[in-house]
Design an enzyme around this catalytic site. Structure first.
Site, PDB file in Angstrom:
ATOM      1  N   GLY A 179       0.833  -1.213   0.000  1.00  0.00           N
ATOM      2  CA  GLY A 179       0.000   0.000   0.000  1.00  0.00           C
ATOM      3  C   GLY A 179       0.858   1.250   0.000  1.00  0.00           C
ATOM      4  O   GLY A 179       0.430   2.306   0.491  1.00  0.00           O
ATOM      5  N   ILE A 180       2.043   1.170  -0.580  1.00  0.00           N
ATOM      6  CA  ILE A 180       2.989   2.307  -0.540  1.00  0.00           C
ATOM      7  C   ILE A 180       2.491   3.503  -1.360  1.00  0.00           C
ATOM      8  O   ILE A 180       2.900   4.641  -1.109  1.00  0.00           O
ATOM      9  CB  ILE A 180       4.391   1.849  -1.018  1.00  0.00           C
ATOM     10  CG1 ILE A 180       5.455   2.889  -0.625  1.00  0.00           C
ATOM     11  CG2 ILE A 180       4.414   1.557  -2.516  1.00  0.00           C
ATOM     12  CD1 ILE A 180       6.874   2.415  -0.796  1.00  0.00           C
TER      13      ILE A 180
ATOM     14  N   GLY B 120      -0.498   4.714  -1.389  1.00  0.00           N
ATOM     15  CA  GLY B 120      -1.611   5.402  -0.731  1.00  0.00           C
ATOM     16  C   GLY B 120      -1.138   6.551   0.152  1.00  0.00           C
ATOM     17  O   GLY B 120       0.064   6.833   0.261  1.00  0.00           O
ATOM     18  N   GLN B 121      -2.108   7.198   0.776  1.00  0.00           N
ATOM     19  CA  GLN B 121      -1.786   8.328   1.663  1.00  0.00           C
ATOM     20  C   GLN B 121      -0.760   7.919   2.735  1.00  0.00           C
ATOM     21  O   GLN B 121       0.308   8.535   2.864  1.00  0.00           O
ATOM     22  CB  GLN B 121      -3.064   8.817   2.348  1.00  0.00           C
ATOM     23  CG  GLN B 121      -2.797   9.801   3.487  1.00  0.00           C
ATOM     24  CD  GLN B 121      -4.051  10.154   4.289  1.00  0.00           C
ATOM     25  OE1 GLN B 121      -4.640  11.180   4.040  1.00  0.00           O
ATOM     26  NE2 GLN B 121      -4.433   9.328   5.253  1.00  0.00           N
TER      27      GLN B 121
ATOM     28  N   LEU C  91      -0.169  -2.049   4.816  1.00  0.00           N
ATOM     29  CA  LEU C  91      -1.170  -0.979   4.746  1.00  0.00           C
ATOM     30  C   LEU C  91      -2.177  -1.208   3.621  1.00  0.00           C
ATOM     31  O   LEU C  91      -3.228  -0.578   3.592  1.00  0.00           O
ATOM     32  CB  LEU C  91      -0.470   0.369   4.507  1.00  0.00           C
ATOM     33  CG  LEU C  91       0.751   0.688   5.381  1.00  0.00           C
ATOM     34  CD1 LEU C  91       1.282   2.075   5.047  1.00  0.00           C
ATOM     35  CD2 LEU C  91       0.402   0.597   6.853  1.00  0.00           C
ATOM     36  N   ALA C  92      -1.843  -2.080   2.676  1.00  0.00           N
ATOM     37  CA  ALA C  92      -2.723  -2.237   1.507  1.00  0.00           C
ATOM     38  C   ALA C  92      -4.046  -2.859   1.906  1.00  0.00           C
ATOM     39  O   ALA C  92      -4.095  -3.805   2.683  1.00  0.00           O
ATOM     40  CB  ALA C  92      -2.040  -3.124   0.464  1.00  0.00           C
TER      41      ALA C  92
ATOM     42  N   GLN D  73      -8.568  -2.667   0.489  1.00  0.00           N
ATOM     43  CA  GLN D  73      -9.662  -1.858  -0.039  1.00  0.00           C
ATOM     44  C   GLN D  73     -10.202  -1.122   1.174  1.00  0.00           C
ATOM     45  O   GLN D  73     -10.691  -1.742   2.116  1.00  0.00           O
ATOM     46  CB  GLN D  73     -10.741  -2.752  -0.637  1.00  0.00           C
ATOM     47  CG  GLN D  73     -10.318  -3.376  -1.959  1.00  0.00           C
ATOM     48  CD  GLN D  73     -11.497  -4.058  -2.647  1.00  0.00           C
ATOM     49  OE1 GLN D  73     -12.648  -3.679  -2.469  1.00  0.00           O
ATOM     50  NE2 GLN D  73     -11.196  -5.072  -3.430  1.00  0.00           N
TER      51      GLN D  73
ATOM     52  N   SER E 243      -8.155  -0.572  12.266  1.00  0.00           N
ATOM     53  CA  SER E 243      -8.976   0.619  12.048  1.00  0.00           C
ATOM     54  C   SER E 243      -9.989   0.792  13.168  1.00  0.00           C
ATOM     55  O   SER E 243     -10.494  -0.190  13.715  1.00  0.00           O
ATOM     56  CB  SER E 243      -9.718   0.456  10.720  1.00  0.00           C
ATOM     57  OG  SER E 243     -10.828   1.318  10.682  1.00  0.00           O
TER      58      SER E 243
ATOM     59  N   GLU F 238     -12.845   1.490  12.654  1.00  0.00           N
ATOM     60  CA  GLU F 238     -14.087   0.881  12.161  1.00  0.00           C
ATOM     61  C   GLU F 238     -14.332  -0.478  12.812  1.00  0.00           C
ATOM     62  O   GLU F 238     -15.443  -1.000  12.772  1.00  0.00           O
ATOM     63  CB  GLU F 238     -14.028   0.709  10.637  1.00  0.00           C
ATOM     64  CG  GLU F 238     -14.300   1.967   9.858  1.00  0.00           C
ATOM     65  CD  GLU F 238     -15.740   2.453   9.984  1.00  0.00           C
ATOM     66  OE1 GLU F 238     -16.655   1.667   9.709  1.00  0.00           O
ATOM     67  OE2 GLU F 238     -15.940   3.609  10.373  1.00  0.00           O
TER      68      GLU F 238
ATOM     69  N   TYR G 119     -16.090  -3.881   5.572  1.00  0.00           N
ATOM     70  CA  TYR G 119     -14.731  -3.343   5.747  1.00  0.00           C
ATOM     71  C   TYR G 119     -14.263  -3.530   7.200  1.00  0.00           C
ATOM     72  O   TYR G 119     -13.174  -4.056   7.453  1.00  0.00           O
ATOM     73  CB  TYR G 119     -14.692  -1.851   5.372  1.00  0.00           C
ATOM     74  CG  TYR G 119     -13.398  -1.190   5.775  1.00  0.00           C
ATOM     75  CD1 TYR G 119     -12.247  -1.379   5.025  1.00  0.00           C
ATOM     76  CD2 TYR G 119     -13.315  -0.420   6.941  1.00  0.00           C
ATOM     77  CE1 TYR G 119     -11.040  -0.816   5.411  1.00  0.00           C
ATOM     78  CE2 TYR G 119     -12.113   0.150   7.328  1.00  0.00           C
ATOM     79  CZ  TYR G 119     -10.990  -0.048   6.561  1.00  0.00           C
ATOM     80  OH  TYR G 119      -9.795   0.501   6.957  1.00  0.00           O
TER      81      TYR G 119
ATOM     82  N   LYS H  96     -11.223  -5.920   8.896  1.00  0.00           N
ATOM     83  CA  LYS H  96     -10.136  -5.423   9.754  1.00  0.00           C
ATOM     84  C   LYS H  96     -10.089  -6.203  11.070  1.00  0.00           C
ATOM     85  O   LYS H  96      -9.020  -6.437  11.617  1.00  0.00           O
ATOM     86  CB  LYS H  96     -10.306  -3.920  10.010  1.00  0.00           C
ATOM     87  CG  LYS H  96      -9.976  -3.065   8.781  1.00  0.00           C
ATOM     88  CD  LYS H  96      -8.484  -3.149   8.457  1.00  0.00           C
ATOM     89  CE  LYS H  96      -8.095  -2.420   7.199  1.00  0.00           C
ATOM     90  NZ  LYS H  96      -6.666  -2.484   6.891  1.00  0.00           N
TER      91      LYS H  96
HETATM   92  N1  GDD Z   1     -17.189   9.237   2.166  1.00  0.00           N
HETATM   93  C1  GDD Z   1     -18.268   9.954   2.494  1.00  0.00           C
HETATM   94  N2  GDD Z   1     -18.928  10.646   1.514  1.00  0.00           N
HETATM   95  N3  GDD Z   1     -18.655   9.988   3.772  1.00  0.00           N
HETATM   96  C2  GDD Z   1     -19.717  10.745   4.096  1.00  0.00           C
HETATM   97  C3  GDD Z   1     -20.439  11.480   3.143  1.00  0.00           C
HETATM   98  C4  GDD Z   1     -20.028  11.420   1.784  1.00  0.00           C
HETATM   99  O1  GDD Z   1     -20.607  12.029   0.878  1.00  0.00           O
HETATM  100  N4  GDD Z   1     -21.430  12.143   3.780  1.00  0.00           N
HETATM  101  C5  GDD Z   1     -21.347  11.832   5.070  1.00  0.00           C
HETATM  102  N5  GDD Z   1     -20.311  10.981   5.282  1.00  0.00           N
HETATM  103  C6  GDD Z   1     -19.942  10.381   6.572  1.00  0.00           C
HETATM  104  C7  GDD Z   1     -19.876   8.864   6.531  1.00  0.00           C
HETATM  105  O2  GDD Z   1     -21.194   8.310   6.602  1.00  0.00           O
HETATM  106  C8  GDD Z   1     -19.016   8.583   7.758  1.00  0.00           C
HETATM  107  O3  GDD Z   1     -19.826   8.570   8.896  1.00  0.00           O
HETATM  108  C9  GDD Z   1     -18.078   9.791   7.824  1.00  0.00           C
HETATM  109  O4  GDD Z   1     -18.627  10.770   6.929  1.00  0.00           O
HETATM  110  C10 GDD Z   1     -16.647   9.501   7.438  1.00  0.00           C
HETATM  111  O5  GDD Z   1     -16.623   8.808   6.228  1.00  0.00           O
HETATM  112  P1  GDD Z   1     -15.254   8.522   5.426  1.00  0.00           P
HETATM  113  O6  GDD Z   1     -14.481   9.766   5.269  1.00  0.00           O
HETATM  114  O7  GDD Z   1     -15.617   7.773   4.193  1.00  0.00           O
HETATM  115  O8  GDD Z   1     -14.378   7.631   6.440  1.00  0.00           O
HETATM  116  P2  GDD Z   1     -14.749   6.398   7.383  1.00  0.00           P
HETATM  117  O9  GDD Z   1     -14.846   6.920   8.778  1.00  0.00           O
HETATM  118  O10 GDD Z   1     -15.896   5.634   6.861  1.00  0.00           O
HETATM  119  O11 GDD Z   1     -13.481   5.461   7.240  1.00  0.00           O
HETATM  120  C11 GDD Z   1     -12.154   5.985   7.201  1.00  0.00           C
HETATM  121  O12 GDD Z   1     -11.559   5.909   8.468  1.00  0.00           O
HETATM  122  C12 GDD Z   1     -11.316   4.593   8.939  1.00  0.00           C
HETATM  123  C13 GDD Z   1     -10.685   4.720  10.325  1.00  0.00           C
HETATM  124  O13 GDD Z   1     -11.708   4.847  11.262  1.00  0.00           O
HETATM  125  C14 GDD Z   1     -11.378   5.189   6.158  1.00  0.00           C
HETATM  126  O14 GDD Z   1     -10.126   5.805   5.974  1.00  0.00           O
HETATM  127  C15 GDD Z   1     -11.120   3.782   6.624  1.00  0.00           C
HETATM  128  O15 GDD Z   1     -10.291   3.119   5.676  1.00  0.00           O
HETATM  129  C16 GDD Z   1     -10.426   3.852   7.979  1.00  0.00           C
HETATM  130  O16 GDD Z   1     -10.142   2.561   8.447  1.00  0.00           O
END
Ligand code: GDD
Length: 329
Positions: free
Chosen positions: A10-11, A13-14, A84-85, A87, A129, A131, A153, A157
Site C-alpha cells: 500500500g505504498i 496510498g496516503q 497498509l494495503a 480496499q 482501524s 471501524e 470493511y 479489519k
Molecule cells: N465518504 C463519504 N462521503 N462519507 C460521508 C459522506 C459522503 O458524501 N457524507 C457523510 N459521510 C460520513 C460517513 O457516513 C461517515 O460517517 C463519515 O462521513 C466519514 O466517512 P469517510 O471519510 O468515508 O471515512 P470512514 O470513517 O468511513 O473510514 C475511514 O476511516 C477509517 C478509520 O476509522 C477510512 O479511511 C477507513 O479506511 C479507515 O479505516
C-alpha cells in the site's frame, strides 16, 4: 552499518507515501509492493510518491497471490514490514462485499503466512482501524473495547487483527496492529468525506462547482493528521514486545463541523451549497468514534500535534491554491 530494510504494502496510498518518506529520512532502504497496473501507469498511480520515487525499490505484486508475496519476502528479507494495503473505502464494502473480503482478509493472511515461512525474523505492522469498534459499546474506545463492526470493511479489519494476533501467539512472530482512528491530509483520496469537502468547497469558491452533495453530516469522527500517525507505526515496531495500540486524538467532531471550518475559510456558508443525498448514507452507520489513546501516550510517547481545525484548514488551503493556479487536483 547495514541499512535496515523495509517492505511496505500500500505504498502508493496516503499513509504509504508519508511512511516511505519518513523511513527514508531515517536512513532505511525502502521497498514497496505495487500492482502491475500501477507500474505501467506511474503518473496516475505514483503522484503521492513523487518526492521520493527515485529512492524506492518497487516490486510488482498483488495481495491476491501468495506465491508472489512469498517470493518478494524471500528475496527482500525485510527487517520490518508495514501492511497498509487494503480496499479501504467503507461505502464500497456495502456494494462489493465479496471482493473486499477476498482482498483484505486473504491478503493479510497470505502476507502473514509468507512472513512466517520466508522471513520469520521480520517485524510486521498491520493497519487496523477504528471501524473495528463500529457500534461502540463504550466511549472513548481503547484497546480493550469490544469490537462490533458495522460494515464488511470493519469486519475484514477485525479478521486481520485476529490473524495478526494469532500468528504472534502461535508462531512467536513480532506482529502487531495499530488501531488508527481517521487520519487525513492533502493526500487523502477524494472519496473520503474530508477530501470530498475540501476539494468541492475550493471548486465552489472558484465557480467550478455549484453544490456540495453529502450523506450523514451528523456522524462524529476522531480526525488527526496522517503524517503524524505513520510515525507511530514505526515506533510500534521498535518496542521490546509486540503489542496493539489505539492511535487517535481523543477529540471527536461532526462532519458538519468540518464543513463549517472549510467553507468558513473561503468566506462561504456551507448551507447555501449543501445537498443531502440519500445514496451517500450507509446501510449501517458508525455514529460516533473517539479514541482513548492513553496506552500509546504512556508507552509510545504519542501526542497528536495538529488539531482538527488546523487539519481542515491545511486541506482546504492546499486544494484552493492548486485549483487557483489552474492546475487540476
Ligand atoms: N465518504 C463519504 N462521503 N462519507 C460521508 C459522506 C459522503 O458524501 N457524507 C457523510 N459521510 C460520513 C460517513 O457516513 C461517515 O460517517 C463519515 O462521513 C466519514 O466517512 P469517510 O471519510 O468515508 O471515512 P470512514 O470513517 O468511513 O473510514 C475511514 O476511516 C477509517 C478509520 O476509522 C477510512 O479511511 C477507513 O479506511 C479507515 O479505516
Amino acid at each position: 552499518m547495514k541499512k535496515k530494510k523495509i517492505l511496505i504494502t500500500g505504498i502508493t496510498g496516503q499513509d504509504g507515501s508519508y511512511l516511505a518518506e519518513y523511513l527514508l529520512s531515517l536512513g532505511y532502504e525502502v521497498h514497496g509492493i505495487v500492482r502491475r497496473v500501477a507500474l505501467e501507469d506511474p503518473t496516475h498511480h505514483f503522484w503521492r510518491l513523487q518526492k521520493v520515487l527515485d529512492q524506492l525499490i518497487l516490486h510488482s505484486g498483488s495481495l491476491e497471490s501468495f506465491p508472489t508475496l512469498f517470493k518478494i519476502m524471500r528475496e527482500v528479507q525485510p527487517d520490518e514490514c508495514y501492511h497498509l494495503a487494503a480496499q479501504s473505502f467503507v461505502s464500497v464494502s456495502f456494494e462489493d462485499e465479496f471482493s473486499m473480503m477476498q482482498t483484505n482478509i486473504n491478503g493479510t493472511h497470505y502476507l502473514l503466512a509468507a512472513l512466517k515461512d520466508a522471513c520469520p525474523e521480520c517485524r510486521l505492522y498491520f493497519a487496523g482501524s477504528s471501524e473495528m469498534f463500529g457500534k461502540a459499546e463504550e466511549t472513548p474506545q481503547r484497546e480493550t473495547t469490544r469490537f462490533h463492526p458495522r460494515s464488511v470493511y470493519g469486519l475484514t479489519k477485525v479478521a486481520g487483527f485476529e490473524l495478526t494476533r494469532n500468528y504472534r501467539e502461535a508462531y512467536n512472530l513480532f506482529t502487531c496492529t495499530g488501531i488508527l482512528f481517521n487520519h487525513e491530509s492533502p493526500r487523502r483520496g477524494y472519496e473520503f468525506v474530508t477530501r470530498k469537502i475540501s476539494s468541492t468547497a475550493a471548486r465552489i469558491k472558484l465557480g467550478m462547482e455549484k453544490v456540495m452533495p453529502l450523506g450523514n453530516i451528523e456522524a462524529k469522527r476522531d480526525w488527526g493528521f496522517a503524517g503524524e500517525y505513520v510515525q507511530m507505526m514505526h515506533v510500534m515496531l521498535q518496542q521490546d514486545v509486540p503489542e496493539d495500540f489505539v492511535v487517535g486524538t481523543g477529540e471527536t467532531h461532526t462532519v458538519r463541523e468540518f464543513l463549517e471550518v472549510v467553507f468558513g475559510e473561503l468566506n462561504l456558508n456551507y448551507q447555501d451549497y449543501l445537498v443531502i443525498e440519500k445514496n451517500f448514507y450507509r446501510p449501517a452507520e458508525v455514529d460516533l468514534l473517539v479514541a482513548d489513546p492513553q496506552k500509546a501516550r504512556e508507552k509510545l510517547g504519542w501526542k497528536s500535534k495538529m488539531n482538527f481545525e488546523e487539519l481542515a484548514l491545511q486541506m482546504v488551503r492546499h486544494d484552493y491554491d492548486i485549483l487557483k493556479k489552474g492546475d487540476d487536483l
